[in-house]
Scaffold this motif. Structure first.
Motif, PDB file in Angstrom:
ATOM      1  N   UNK A 199       7.339 -37.593  -7.348  1.00 46.26           N
ATOM      2  CA  UNK A 199       8.490 -36.724  -7.148  1.00 46.26           C
ATOM      3  C   UNK A 199       8.080 -35.256  -7.237  1.00 46.26           C
ATOM      4  N   UNK A 200       7.225 -34.946  -8.212  1.00 46.43           N
ATOM      5  CA  UNK A 200       6.757 -33.569  -8.345  1.00 46.43           C
ATOM      6  C   UNK A 200       5.966 -33.148  -7.099  1.00 46.43           C
ATOM      7  N   UNK A 201       5.037 -33.992  -6.660  1.00 41.03           N
ATOM      8  CA  UNK A 201       4.203 -33.649  -5.508  1.00 41.03           C
ATOM      9  C   UNK A 201       5.033 -33.484  -4.235  1.00 41.03           C
ATOM     10  N   UNK A 202       5.838 -34.479  -3.931  1.00 45.53           N
ATOM     11  CA  UNK A 202       6.557 -34.477  -2.650  1.00 45.53           C
ATOM     12  C   UNK A 202       7.914 -33.768  -2.713  1.00 45.53           C
ATOM     13  N   UNK A 203       8.365 -33.463  -3.919  1.00 40.75           N
ATOM     14  CA  UNK A 203       9.612 -32.721  -4.064  1.00 40.75           C
ATOM     15  C   UNK A 203       9.369 -31.269  -4.412  1.00 40.75           C
ATOM     16  N   UNK A 204       8.775 -31.031  -5.586  1.00 43.01           N
ATOM     17  CA  UNK A 204       8.607 -29.667  -6.087  1.00 43.01           C
ATOM     18  C   UNK A 204       7.477 -28.937  -5.368  1.00 43.01           C
ATOM     19  N   UNK A 205       6.266 -29.512  -5.362  1.00 36.87           N
ATOM     20  CA  UNK A 205       5.118 -28.843  -4.754  1.00 36.87           C
ATOM     21  C   UNK A 205       5.368 -28.542  -3.276  1.00 36.87           C
ATOM     22  N   UNK A 233       8.329 -53.662  -6.277  1.00 42.36           N
ATOM     23  CA  UNK A 233       6.955 -53.168  -6.328  1.00 42.36           C
ATOM     24  C   UNK A 233       6.760 -52.391  -7.627  1.00 42.36           C
ATOM     25  N   UNK A 234       5.510 -52.291  -8.089  1.00 42.04           N
ATOM     26  CA  UNK A 234       5.275 -51.441  -9.252  1.00 42.04           C
ATOM     27  C   UNK A 234       5.414 -49.976  -8.845  1.00 42.04           C
ATOM     28  N   UNK A 235       6.077 -49.166  -9.669  1.00 39.17           N
ATOM     29  CA  UNK A 235       6.252 -47.776  -9.284  1.00 39.17           C
ATOM     30  C   UNK A 235       6.757 -46.849 -10.374  1.00 39.17           C
ATOM     31  N   UNK A 236       7.192 -47.377 -11.497  1.00 39.51           N
ATOM     32  CA  UNK A 236       7.748 -46.526 -12.548  1.00 39.51           C
ATOM     33  C   UNK A 236       6.736 -45.507 -13.055  1.00 39.51           C
ATOM     34  N   UNK A 237       5.521 -45.922 -13.252  1.00 41.42           N
ATOM     35  CA  UNK A 237       4.492 -45.032 -13.808  1.00 41.42           C
ATOM     36  C   UNK A 237       4.243 -43.822 -12.909  1.00 41.42           C
ATOM     37  N   UNK A 238       4.232 -44.018 -11.616  1.00 45.65           N
ATOM     38  CA  UNK A 238       3.901 -42.937 -10.694  1.00 45.65           C
ATOM     39  C   UNK A 238       5.103 -42.103 -10.255  1.00 45.65           C
TER      40      UNK A 238
END
Length: 149
Positions: free
Chosen positions: A39-45, A29-34
């Motif tokens: 990761x920031x939203x669901x990991x850091x935030x 699936x396409x995903x590199x750009x996002x």
């Protein structure tokens, strides 16, 4: 290391090949750009990891795995000065219509969050700003050594 199974197949003509036989559907699936934003939203935030760990997983560890550290993946004298200036407050909503990658779909359509690359530098030169690439084809071959993990 954090990766994706990025494959930028279009729905029209490529993914639909397998509508009658799933074994003919190209994988990925396409995903590199996002990847960094998600990761920031669901990991850091959401408090699952730190921004330092995010940087380690997206830059330092891949550079070490692929034998390019410290030329890549580090902010040190003699390194390439590949840098990302991160805007933690920039709001975004993912859409296939606005993504840079040349593909007509995204599995993340409509997902929103905050935090994205404000500026991207390649060997100290600016190449992108807030998702808009303004300098292309400036990469160069990097001789790899043995992995360093």
């Amino acid at each position: 290391m954090l990766g994706t199974d990025h494959c930028s197949f279009n729905m029209d003509g490529q993914k639909t090949r397998g509508k009658d036989d799933f074994t003919r559907i190209p994988g990925g699936i396409p995903g590199t750009e996002q990847r960094p934003m998600l990761f920031y939203q669901y990991g850091v935030v959401e408090g699952r990891t730190s921004i330092e760990r995010m940087c380690q997983l997206l830059a330092e560890r891949p550079a070490k795995l692929f034998g390019m550290y410290p030329q890549k993946g580090a902010i040190l004298p003699g390194s390439d000065a590949d840098l990302v200036i991160w805007d933690p407050d920039k709001a975004w909503t993912i859409s296939a219509k606005t993504q840079v990658q040349n593909v007509d779909n995204t599995p993340y359509e409509g997902i929103s969050g905050t935090g994205m690359a404000a500026q991207v530098f390649l060997r100290g030169c600016p190449v992108a700003e807030y998702g808009k690439v303004h300098t292309e084809l400036k990469g160069k071959y990097i001789h790899r050594t043995a992995r360093q993990l």
